[in-house]
Write an enzyme that holds these catalytic residues in place. Structure first.
Site, PDB file in Angstrom:
ATOM      1  N   THR A  19      37.601  47.729  42.651  1.00 40.11           N
ATOM      2  CA  THR A  19      36.604  47.970  43.709  1.00 40.11           C
ATOM      3  C   THR A  19      36.658  46.945  44.830  1.00 40.11           C
ATOM      4  O   THR A  19      35.710  46.845  45.610  1.00 40.11           O
ATOM      5  CB  THR A  19      35.177  47.992  43.115  1.00 40.11           C
ATOM      6  OG1 THR A  19      34.894  46.709  42.528  1.00 40.11           O
ATOM      7  CG2 THR A  19      35.029  49.081  42.060  1.00 40.11           C
ATOM      8  N   TRP A  20      37.747  46.200  44.931  1.00 38.99           N
ATOM      9  CA  TRP A  20      37.879  45.248  46.032  1.00 38.99           C
ATOM     10  C   TRP A  20      37.803  46.022  47.357  1.00 38.99           C
ATOM     11  O   TRP A  20      38.477  47.039  47.535  1.00 38.99           O
ATOM     12  CB  TRP A  20      39.203  44.507  45.891  1.00 38.99           C
ATOM     13  CG  TRP A  20      39.355  43.315  46.780  1.00 38.99           C
ATOM     14  CD1 TRP A  20      38.397  42.669  47.498  1.00 38.99           C
ATOM     15  CD2 TRP A  20      40.577  42.606  47.025  1.00 38.99           C
ATOM     16  NE1 TRP A  20      38.929  41.598  48.185  1.00 38.99           N
ATOM     17  CE2 TRP A  20      40.273  41.535  47.908  1.00 38.99           C
ATOM     18  CE3 TRP A  20      41.890  42.750  46.580  1.00 38.99           C
ATOM     19  CZ2 TRP A  20      41.236  40.633  48.359  1.00 38.99           C
ATOM     20  CZ3 TRP A  20      42.851  41.861  47.018  1.00 38.99           C
ATOM     21  CH2 TRP A  20      42.522  40.814  47.905  1.00 38.99           C
ATOM     22  N   ASP A  48      36.224  47.370  37.487  1.00 38.07           N
ATOM     23  CA  ASP A  48      36.337  45.938  37.792  1.00 38.07           C
ATOM     24  C   ASP A  48      35.714  45.628  39.138  1.00 38.07           C
ATOM     25  O   ASP A  48      35.929  46.341  40.121  1.00 38.07           O
ATOM     26  CB  ASP A  48      37.814  45.536  37.814  1.00 38.07           C
ATOM     27  CG  ASP A  48      38.003  44.091  38.264  1.00 38.07           C
ATOM     28  OD1 ASP A  48      37.844  43.191  37.426  1.00 38.07           O
ATOM     29  OD2 ASP A  48      38.285  43.862  39.469  1.00 38.07           O
ATOM     30  N   TYR A  53      33.019  40.356  45.993  1.00 38.88           N
ATOM     31  CA  TYR A  53      33.396  41.563  46.708  1.00 38.88           C
ATOM     32  C   TYR A  53      32.224  42.063  47.554  1.00 38.88           C
ATOM     33  O   TYR A  53      31.144  42.374  47.044  1.00 38.88           O
ATOM     34  CB  TYR A  53      33.824  42.668  45.745  1.00 38.88           C
ATOM     35  CG  TYR A  53      35.070  42.373  44.934  1.00 38.88           C
ATOM     36  CD1 TYR A  53      35.871  41.258  45.193  1.00 38.88           C
ATOM     37  CD2 TYR A  53      35.454  43.219  43.907  1.00 38.88           C
ATOM     38  CE1 TYR A  53      37.008  40.999  44.447  1.00 38.88           C
ATOM     39  CE2 TYR A  53      36.592  42.965  43.153  1.00 38.88           C
ATOM     40  CZ  TYR A  53      37.360  41.852  43.426  1.00 38.88           C
ATOM     41  OH  TYR A  53      38.489  41.602  42.674  1.00 38.88           O
ATOM     42  N   HIS A 111      37.068  33.753  38.374  1.00 36.70           N
ATOM     43  CA  HIS A 111      37.871  34.450  39.392  1.00 36.70           C
ATOM     44  C   HIS A 111      39.181  33.725  39.696  1.00 36.70           C
ATOM     45  O   HIS A 111      40.219  34.358  39.906  1.00 36.70           O
ATOM     46  CB  HIS A 111      37.043  34.618  40.665  1.00 36.70           C
ATOM     47  CG  HIS A 111      37.438  35.796  41.493  1.00 36.70           C
ATOM     48  ND1 HIS A 111      36.575  36.492  42.289  1.00 36.70           N
ATOM     49  CD2 HIS A 111      38.627  36.424  41.641  1.00 36.70           C
ATOM     50  CE1 HIS A 111      37.204  37.479  42.906  1.00 36.70           C
ATOM     51  NE2 HIS A 111      38.456  37.453  42.530  1.00 36.70           N
ATOM     52  N   TYR A 191      45.896  43.603  39.229  1.00 36.72           N
ATOM     53  CA  TYR A 191      45.188  44.024  40.436  1.00 36.72           C
ATOM     54  C   TYR A 191      46.187  44.263  41.559  1.00 36.72           C
ATOM     55  O   TYR A 191      47.308  43.761  41.539  1.00 36.72           O
ATOM     56  CB  TYR A 191      44.085  43.046  40.823  1.00 36.72           C
ATOM     57  CG  TYR A 191      44.479  41.719  41.451  1.00 36.72           C
ATOM     58  CD1 TYR A 191      44.762  41.610  42.807  1.00 36.72           C
ATOM     59  CD2 TYR A 191      44.484  40.546  40.698  1.00 36.72           C
ATOM     60  CE1 TYR A 191      45.076  40.393  43.398  1.00 36.72           C
ATOM     61  CE2 TYR A 191      44.789  39.315  41.273  1.00 36.72           C
ATOM     62  CZ  TYR A 191      45.086  39.246  42.620  1.00 36.72           C
ATOM     63  OH  TYR A 191      45.392  38.029  43.207  1.00 36.72           O
TER      64      TYR A 191
END
Length: 277
Positions: A19-20, A48, A53, A111, A191
């Site tokens: 969902t970035w 995720d 974000y 992160h 990712y």
């Protein structure tokens, strides 16, 4: 749905939803929510996100998308390294829980590595696990040396994943980090598996896609999923894109395909620093 097993023994969807950059534009909010819900319908139940974000808006959007369906979802979010002190991690987790509209996070990740000692962050993870606010924890953007240091700590062997930049054009981890994780049963979470779309025009990928009557994105995703031990989390902001990603599960790349892709995107012959976006 193909599944991947965490060190704790729990199975999760090997093809999830990233969902970035989602939640950044209110005009696309409804379509993004619909995309996430279509993904759940298709079995892409790992979602995720991160507190970073869209400054928390991605978590809020997910909270809306999974309302009434929380038990279907394996929810992953992340704490920023400058929040990763003992008290800061707990506070950040509570804020993420509030934005997500849930009482628990299934997998909570650091992160990337910052200045806070890992021991302190792990103490916070232990506290959150004991309270039930998180079920598992892991890391993101950790290189092989970081992982060695992590598992040498008292509770470091409880790490469940290392989420990293991994795709055809970013294969450096295959020299040391990925084998290290594989030997310990720790799945890599990939990712940007299609390099934010930049891979899709490459002639080698397009050629393989034509042989499989598939799209370049599906080939790039199928490549990340060619072996066990990888969880791939592409982002899809539209339902049609989610369906396209899901269809990658049906593609089995032949040795000929892998040779073509290895020629175009050679695997590493030496250790390289882990790349990040």
């Amino acid at each position: 749905m193909r599944m991947a097993e965490l060190p704790a023994g729990e199975e999760v969807a090997a093809l999830g939803q990233g969902t970035w950059h989602m939640g950044e534009n209110r005009s696309s909010r409804e379509e993004e929510i619909a995309a996430l819900q279509v993904g759940l319908d298709l079995g892409m139940t790992l979602i995720d996100t991160a507190e970073m974000y869209a400054q928390g808006e991605s978590e809020r959007l997910i909270g809306e998308a999974i309302a009434g369906r929380r038990d279907e979802v394996f929810l992953v979010t992340k704490v920023l390294p400058h929040h990763a002190t003992l008290e800061g991690t707990v506070a950040a987790c509570e804020e993420s829980l509030r934005r997500l509209g849930t009482d628990r996070i299934d997998l909570y990740l650091l992160h990337w590595r910052g200045r806070v000692p890992l021991e302190e962050t792990l103490s916070a993870f232990d506290r959150l696990t004991a309270s039930g606010r998180i079920r598992h924890w892991g890391v993101s953007n950790f290189d092989a040396g970081d992982m060695e240091e992590l598992v040498a700590l008292a509770s470091g062997t409880a790490v469940q994943t290392d989420q990293i930049l991994y795709n055809l054009s970013r294969r450096g981890c295959e020299f040391d980090l990925a084998p290290w994780c594989h030997d310990r049963g720790i799945p890599v979470m990939a990712y940007s598996p299609v390099e934010q779309g930049r891979l899709l025009g490459h002639p080698a990928i397009r050629g393989v896609a034509e042989r499989h009557d598939a799209t370049p994105a599906q080939v790039a995703l199928a490549w990340t999923l060619r072996d066990d031990g990888v969880i791939s989390i592409p982002k899809a902001s539209k339902p049609s894109h989610v369906h396209e990603n899901h269809a990658a599960l049906a593609i089995r790349l032949a040795e000929e395909d892998l040779l073509v892709l290895d020629t175009a995107f050679p695997p590493p012959r030496a250790g390289l620093p882990l790349e990040m976006l």
